[in-house]
Design a protein around this motif. Structure first.
Motif, PDB file in Angstrom:
ATOM      1  N   THR A  78      25.064  17.104  87.484  1.00  0.00           N
ATOM      2  CA  THR A  78      24.425  17.886  86.422  1.00  0.00           C
ATOM      3  C   THR A  78      23.907  16.980  85.316  1.00  0.00           C
ATOM      4  OG1 THR A  78      25.863  19.780  86.894  1.00  0.00           O
ATOM      5  CG2 THR A  78      24.769  19.745  84.756  1.00  0.00           C
ATOM      6  N   ASN A  88      26.066  26.864  89.508  1.00  0.00           N
ATOM      7  CA  ASN A  88      27.322  26.238  89.915  1.00  0.00           C
ATOM      8  C   ASN A  88      28.152  27.211  90.747  1.00  0.00           C
ATOM      9  OD1 ASN A  88      26.748  23.830  88.551  1.00  0.00           O
ATOM     10  ND2 ASN A  88      27.585  24.622  86.624  1.00  0.00           N
ATOM     11  N   SER A 139      30.531  25.419  82.775  1.00  0.00           N
ATOM     12  CA  SER A 139      29.266  26.164  82.829  1.00  0.00           C
ATOM     13  C   SER A 139      29.076  27.013  81.586  1.00  0.00           C
ATOM     14  CB  SER A 139      29.231  27.049  84.078  1.00  0.00           C
ATOM     15  OG  SER A 139      29.411  26.289  85.257  1.00  0.00           O
ATOM     16  N   ARG A 173      25.908  26.366  79.192  1.00  0.00           N
ATOM     17  CA  ARG A 173      24.940  27.449  78.992  1.00  0.00           C
ATOM     18  C   ARG A 173      24.527  27.544  77.521  1.00  0.00           C
ATOM     19  NH1 ARG A 173      28.022  31.114  80.614  1.00  0.00           N
ATOM     20  NH2 ARG A 173      27.436  30.948  82.817  1.00  0.00           N
ATOM     21  N   VAL A 200      21.946  28.786  83.039  1.00  0.00           N
ATOM     22  CA  VAL A 200      23.147  28.317  83.735  1.00  0.00           C
ATOM     23  C   VAL A 200      23.884  29.532  84.295  1.00  0.00           C
ATOM     24  CG1 VAL A 200      25.336  27.086  83.558  1.00  0.00           C
ATOM     25  CG2 VAL A 200      23.358  26.299  82.230  1.00  0.00           C
ATOM     26  N   THR A 238      27.062  30.851  86.980  1.00  0.00           N
ATOM     27  CA  THR A 238      28.179  30.568  87.881  1.00  0.00           C
ATOM     28  C   THR A 238      28.233  31.650  88.946  1.00  0.00           C
ATOM     29  OG1 THR A 238      29.717  31.708  86.388  1.00  0.00           O
ATOM     30  CG2 THR A 238      29.631  29.314  86.250  1.00  0.00           C
TER      31      THR A 238
END
Length: 264
Positions: A124, A141, A168, A172, A182, A184
């Motif tokens: 990342t 992710n 995450s 974000r 972002v 998850t």
């Protein structure tokens, strides 16, 4: 089909099989160009040939062990030089082992965190400057319901996926100003070869039955959300509800669901 990703460049780790492979197929069907990375290069070669032949998209493949941070650094430099742009990053590579803490070695714990957490963060960090410079992007992710609701014999895996979720959440907020999304993805058990390593008994998928997710359908849902402001994708629905109830009434849920929690 997701018209938003047509012509975009999507980087997927752990792409040689399972969920990563299915995400690659769905992205190619929508006309996206792909960067595919995994440890098993022979499988990537086959996948590349199939995607180019069927969908006529551009596909670059790289052998990459996400847990080897020094190697990953070199490969990522190569990817950046050769490909140049990444519109969507899918951090899919990961693994787990269902073992009690007392039976889990520090070496196993370290490897799981290197792959599931440190490797994800390292990739990342390498791709993020590209997205910031272009003023857009989407980082997806792949975490787990285990990161939200831990159960026996998944302590190390749950801790690693919980770290992914919190990383995450913070990321974000940091990149919102750069127009970078972002997301998850927190799935329950998926019918993939993940369990060849995770479940030494070979019985877990049968024990959880209707909880098991189809990787093709999950990949389709993920690809449909690409380049949208989606915080989380949580499946199956009843497991997500369970994690929310657990957050409110942890002792009650742990008492009532004890038998279900011990199906590993």
């Amino acid at each position: 089909m997701n018209q938003r990703i047509k012509g975009k460049t999507i980087f997927i780790t752990g792409a040689s099989s399972g969920l990563g492979e299915q995400i690659a197929y769905n992205c190619a069907e929508s006309g996206a160009n792909l960067i595919l990375a995994a440890r098993r290069y022979d499988k990537l070669i086959k996948l590349k040939d199939e995607l180019i032949d069927k969908y006529k998209v551009e596909v670059a493949i790289y052998q990459l062990d996400v847990g080897n941070l020094l190697e990953a650094e070199k490969i990522l430099e190569q990817i950046i030089q050769e490909v140049g742009t990444v519109d969507i990053l899918v951090n899919n590579a990961g693994f787990g082992k269902f073992k009690y803490v007392v039976d889990t070695s520090i070496e196993e714990t370290e490897v799981m965190f290197r792959v599931n957490v440190l490797g994800l963060i390292a990739i990342t960090k390498k791709i993020l400057p590209i997205m910031i410079k272009q003023g857009s992007g989407h980082i997806i992710n792949i975490a787990s319901q285990a990161g939200k609701l831990a159960t026996p014999k998944s302590s190390i895996y749950a801790a690693s996926k919980g770290a992914v979720i919190k990383f995450s959440d913070s990321l974000r907020l940091e990149v919102e100003k750069n127009h970078i999304y972002v997301t998850t993805v927190n799935p329950g058990p998926i019918r993939t070869n993940f369990f060849e390593i995770a479940d030494a008994t070979g019985k877990y998928l049968d024990n959880v039955g209707r909880c098991v997710l189809n990787p093709e359908k999950l990949a389709e849902k993920i690809v449909k959300r690409m380049l949208t402001r989606t915080r989380e994708i949580n499946l199956p629905i009843f497991m997500n509800i369970g994690s929310k109830v657990h957050a409110l009434f942890p002792s009650l849920v742990e008492k009532l669901a004890r038998n279900a929690f011990n199906k590993k």
